[in-house]
Design a protein around this motif. Structure first.
Motif, PDB file in Angstrom:
ATOM      1  N   MET A  30       0.817  -1.208   0.000  1.00 42.14           N
ATOM      2  CA  MET A  30       0.000   0.000   0.000  1.00 42.14           C
ATOM      3  C   MET A  30       0.857   1.268   0.000  1.00 42.14           C
ATOM      4  N   LYS A  31       2.117   1.146   0.429  1.00 40.98           N
ATOM      5  CA  LYS A  31       3.006   2.309   0.387  1.00 40.98           C
ATOM      6  C   LYS A  31       3.250   2.728  -1.060  1.00 40.98           C
ATOM      7  N   TYR A  32       3.393   1.762  -1.951  1.00 47.22           N
ATOM      8  CA  TYR A  32       3.613   2.072  -3.358  1.00 47.22           C
ATOM      9  C   TYR A  32       2.365   2.672  -4.004  1.00 47.22           C
ATOM     10  N   VAL A  33       1.203   2.203  -3.605  1.00 47.68           N
ATOM     11  CA  VAL A  33      -0.047   2.768  -4.112  1.00 47.68           C
ATOM     12  C   VAL A  33      -0.186   4.211  -3.644  1.00 47.68           C
ATOM     13  N   LEU A  34       0.198   4.483  -2.394  1.00 47.83           N
ATOM     14  CA  LEU A  34       0.131   5.846  -1.874  1.00 47.83           C
ATOM     15  C   LEU A  34       1.120   6.767  -2.586  1.00 47.83           C
ATOM     16  N   ILE A  35       2.301   6.266  -2.877  1.00 50.56           N
ATOM     17  CA  ILE A  35       3.288   7.064  -3.616  1.00 50.56           C
ATOM     18  C   ILE A  35       2.762   7.378  -5.019  1.00 50.56           C
ATOM     19  N   THR A  36       2.140   6.407  -5.666  1.00 47.56           N
ATOM     20  CA  THR A  36       1.560   6.642  -6.986  1.00 47.56           C
ATOM     21  C   THR A  36       0.436   7.671  -6.909  1.00 47.56           C
ATOM     22  N   SER A  37      -0.346   7.625  -5.853  1.00 45.07           N
ATOM     23  CA  SER A  37      -1.406   8.614  -5.655  1.00 45.07           C
ATOM     24  C   SER A  37      -0.836  10.014  -5.501  1.00 45.07           C
ATOM     25  N   ILE A  38       0.246  10.156  -4.768  1.00 45.86           N
ATOM     26  CA  ILE A  38       0.892  11.459  -4.592  1.00 45.86           C
ATOM     27  C   ILE A  38       1.428  11.969  -5.931  1.00 45.86           C
ATOM     28  N   VAL A  39       1.963  11.062  -6.746  1.00 44.08           N
ATOM     29  CA  VAL A  39       2.455  11.454  -8.071  1.00 44.08           C
ATOM     30  C   VAL A  39       1.299  11.985  -8.928  1.00 44.08           C
ATOM     31  N   PHE A  40       0.146  11.322  -8.873  1.00 43.83           N
ATOM     32  CA  PHE A  40      -0.990  11.788  -9.657  1.00 43.83           C
ATOM     33  C   PHE A  40      -1.525  13.119  -9.139  1.00 43.83           C
ATOM     34  N   PHE A  41      -1.479  13.359  -7.825  1.00 47.96           N
ATOM     35  CA  PHE A  41      -1.873  14.664  -7.310  1.00 47.96           C
ATOM     36  C   PHE A  41      -0.906  15.737  -7.789  1.00 47.96           C
ATOM     37  N   GLY A  42       0.375  15.411  -7.868  1.00 51.08           N
ATOM     38  CA  GLY A  42       1.355  16.350  -8.413  1.00 51.08           C
ATOM     39  C   GLY A  42       1.078  16.658  -9.876  1.00 51.08           C
ATOM     40  N   LEU A  43       0.746  15.620 -10.650  1.00 52.55           N
ATOM     41  CA  LEU A  43       0.396  15.837 -12.052  1.00 52.55           C
ATOM     42  C   LEU A  43      -0.850  16.703 -12.186  1.00 52.55           C
ATOM     43  N   THR A  44      -1.810  16.510 -11.280  1.00 49.63           N
ATOM     44  CA  THR A  44      -3.010  17.331 -11.295  1.00 49.63           C
ATOM     45  C   THR A  44      -2.669  18.800 -11.110  1.00 49.63           C
ATOM     46  N   ILE A  45      -1.800  19.100 -10.161  1.00 48.25           N
ATOM     47  CA  ILE A  45      -1.401  20.481  -9.915  1.00 48.25           C
ATOM     48  C   ILE A  45      -0.664  21.056 -11.122  1.00 48.25           C
ATOM     49  N   ILE A  46       0.227  20.275 -11.710  1.00 42.72           N
ATOM     50  CA  ILE A  46       0.981  20.744 -12.885  1.00 42.72           C
ATOM     51  C   ILE A  46       0.039  21.007 -14.058  1.00 42.72           C
ATOM     52  N   PHE A  47      -0.888  20.079 -14.329  1.00 41.20           N
ATOM     53  CA  PHE A  47      -1.830  20.275 -15.425  1.00 41.20           C
ATOM     54  C   PHE A  47      -2.739  21.474 -15.177  1.00 41.20           C
ATOM     55  N   PHE A  48      -3.169  21.666 -13.930  1.00 46.17           N
ATOM     56  CA  PHE A  48      -4.040  22.781 -13.591  1.00 46.17           C
ATOM     57  C   PHE A  48      -3.336  24.122 -13.800  1.00 46.17           C
ATOM     58  N   ILE A  49      -2.085  24.198 -13.356  1.00 46.75           N
ATOM     59  CA  ILE A  49      -1.320  25.438 -13.545  1.00 46.75           C
ATOM     60  C   ILE A  49      -1.046  25.691 -15.019  1.00 46.75           C
ATOM     61  N   ALA A  50      -0.725  24.648 -15.767  1.00 49.94           N
ATOM     62  CA  ALA A  50      -0.472  24.802 -17.198  1.00 49.94           C
ATOM     63  C   ALA A  50      -1.715  25.271 -17.939  1.00 49.94           C
ATOM     64  N   ASP A  51      -2.881  24.768 -17.555  1.00 55.36           N
ATOM     65  CA  ASP A  51      -4.121  25.199 -18.207  1.00 55.36           C
ATOM     66  C   ASP A  51      -4.454  26.650 -17.858  1.00 55.36           C
TER      67      ASP A  51
END
Length: 55
Positions: A30-51
């Motif tokens: 579950m630690k790896y799933v949580l790390i992947t979730s954090i990566v997707f939240f980071g991508l969300t922030i990057i995509f939101f700022i880029a838009d």
């Protein structure tokens, strides 16, 4: 919000929910799933700022 932002946010939220329930139940990896979730939240922030910069 664009489609990329919504998809990345949805995936991040789903993985975070799976990780929290899996950690409570005692599932492995579950630690790896949580790390992947954090990566997707980071991508969300990057995509939101880029838009918002485009506008």
């Amino acid at each position: 919000m664009s489609k990329k932002v919504k998809i990345a946010l949805a995936i991040g939220l789903q993985l975070a929910m799976i990780a929290s329930i899996g950690d409570f139940v005692g599932w492995p990896y579950m630690k790896y799933v949580l790390i992947t979730s954090i990566v997707f939240f980071g991508l969300t922030i990057i995509f939101f700022i880029a838009d918002n910069i485009k506008d």
